[in-house]
Design an enzyme around this catalytic site. Structure first.
Site, PDB file in Angstrom:
ATOM      1  N   ASP A 212       3.186 -31.817  -4.651  1.00 21.45           N
ATOM      2  CA  ASP A 212       2.431 -31.666  -3.405  1.00 21.45           C
ATOM      3  C   ASP A 212       1.351 -30.592  -3.506  1.00 21.45           C
ATOM      4  OD1 ASP A 212       1.953 -32.254  -0.648  1.00 21.45           O
ATOM      5  OD2 ASP A 212       3.081 -30.479  -0.062  1.00 21.45           O
ATOM      6  N   SER A 237      -0.247 -32.585   4.693  1.00 17.19           N
ATOM      7  CA  SER A 237       0.387 -33.812   4.193  1.00 17.19           C
ATOM      8  C   SER A 237       1.001 -34.585   5.353  1.00 17.19           C
ATOM      9  CB  SER A 237       1.476 -33.469   3.175  1.00 17.19           C
ATOM     10  OG  SER A 237       0.955 -32.702   2.115  1.00 17.19           O
ATOM     11  N   GLN A 287       0.341 -40.146  -1.749  1.00 17.74           N
ATOM     12  CA  GLN A 287       0.424 -39.314  -0.555  1.00 17.74           C
ATOM     13  C   GLN A 287      -0.783 -39.545   0.320  1.00 17.74           C
ATOM     14  OE1 GLN A 287      -0.464 -34.806  -0.197  1.00 17.74           O
ATOM     15  NE2 GLN A 287       1.752 -34.886  -0.476  1.00 17.74           N
TER      16      GLN A 287
END
Length: 295
Positions: A212, A237, A287
């Site tokens: 991430d 995110s 993502q």
């Protein structure tokens, strides 16, 4: 193993407070919310600790629902959805202050043989030829909105040796580039066997943590934006999906090849592939994130 890596492993070693309920702490973040990779990794640890060690994760799908409070513990509740002959499924809800902040579904599989092929590993320079974070980040100190950003970036990645193949987004502000980026990463120090989390679950959770950090960079590159550190976008995110294809070790070099196929409607999509140093495609990542231009 250095102190920073030991601290990260302690962060992932959740406290079991009931059979399927775990409690985790947080560490200081770059922004005033819990780092998404931390929550995803901790949730996967919670799920994995209810599954036999010989069934590592093969996929996860997650949603970030609310910003996490770094000053409060996070409670992870695991639902044992299914235990089959080959596959095991778990659902995890992370809660703070009585509200869900994160939701994860993960699937685990016993080892078996089958058809096999993969995309070739893209070209990339030797990671040892690239500058470390401590060598690279001070170059950009005058571009950051806060002079303390360099120290906070170094602190947040102290347990991870992460090296950019090309200039990061904050290095080429105003210059639109191909929406593609690469980083090499590994833990700072070798992992030993004396941990609460068994391997290979530990390696997979550490890779989840790192996944991430830079995945949305390629979106910024396409528009010549530098990101939150220079104050020209606001982002977070939204969801995160990973597929674990082949064995890996988080303390060996891994190449994270990332690209963005689209951005629209205040959102952008990042896709990533993680390769071992010998060319095996180990992980695929997708993502979507909020990417807004401040007004």
């Amino acid at each position: 193993m250095n102190d920073d890596l030991s601290s990260l492993l302690d962060l992932l070693a959740l406290e079991r407070i009931e059979e399927d309920i775990f409690r985790g702490q947080s560490r200081a973040s770059l922004v005033p919310r819990v780092f998404g990779g931390q929550v995803a990794a901790q949730a996967l640890v919670a799920a994995g600790r209810t599954v036999p060690a010989d069934r590592p994760p093969h996929s996860l799908h997650a949603y970030f629902l609310r910003p996490g409070d770094p000053g409060a513990p996070i409670v992870y509740t695991v639902d044992r959805i299914r235990d089959g002959r080959s596959f095991t499924t778990r659902r995890v809800v992370a809660v703070q202050h009585g509200q869900p902040i994160f939701h994860l579904s993960a699937s685990f599989q016993a080892d078996e043989e089958g058809l096999e092929h993969q995309e070739p590993m893209p070209r990339a320079p030797d990671p040892l030829e690239l500058p470390t974070a401590a060598e690279m980040l001070p170059r950009y100190a005058d571009r950051f909105t806060d002079p303390g950003v360099v120290d906070r970036l170094l602190e947040s990645r102290a347990a991870i040796d992460l090296r950019y193949v090309d200039e990061p987004p904050f290095g080429t502000v105003g210059e639109a580039r191909e929406p593609r980026s690469q980083v090499w990463f590994r833990t700072r120090g070798k992992l030993d066997g004396d941990t609460v989390i068994p391997r290979p679950l530990l390696d997979i959770c550490l890779v989840t943590y790192v996944s991430d950090m830079t995945l949305l960079d390629s979106i910024l590159l396409a528009h010549g934006r530098g990101g939150w550190a220079v104050g020209d976008v606001v982002g977070a995110s939204l969801d995160h999906a990973m597929w674990f294809h082949r064995p890996l070790r988080a303390d060996d070099w891994l190449l994270y090849d990332q690209e963005s196929p689209t951005a629209q409607g205040g959102r952008g999509l990042g896709k990533g592939r993680i390769f071992t140093a010998d060319g095996a495609l180990a992980v695929s990542v997708i993502q979507e994130g909020v990417i807004r231009v401040p007004r």
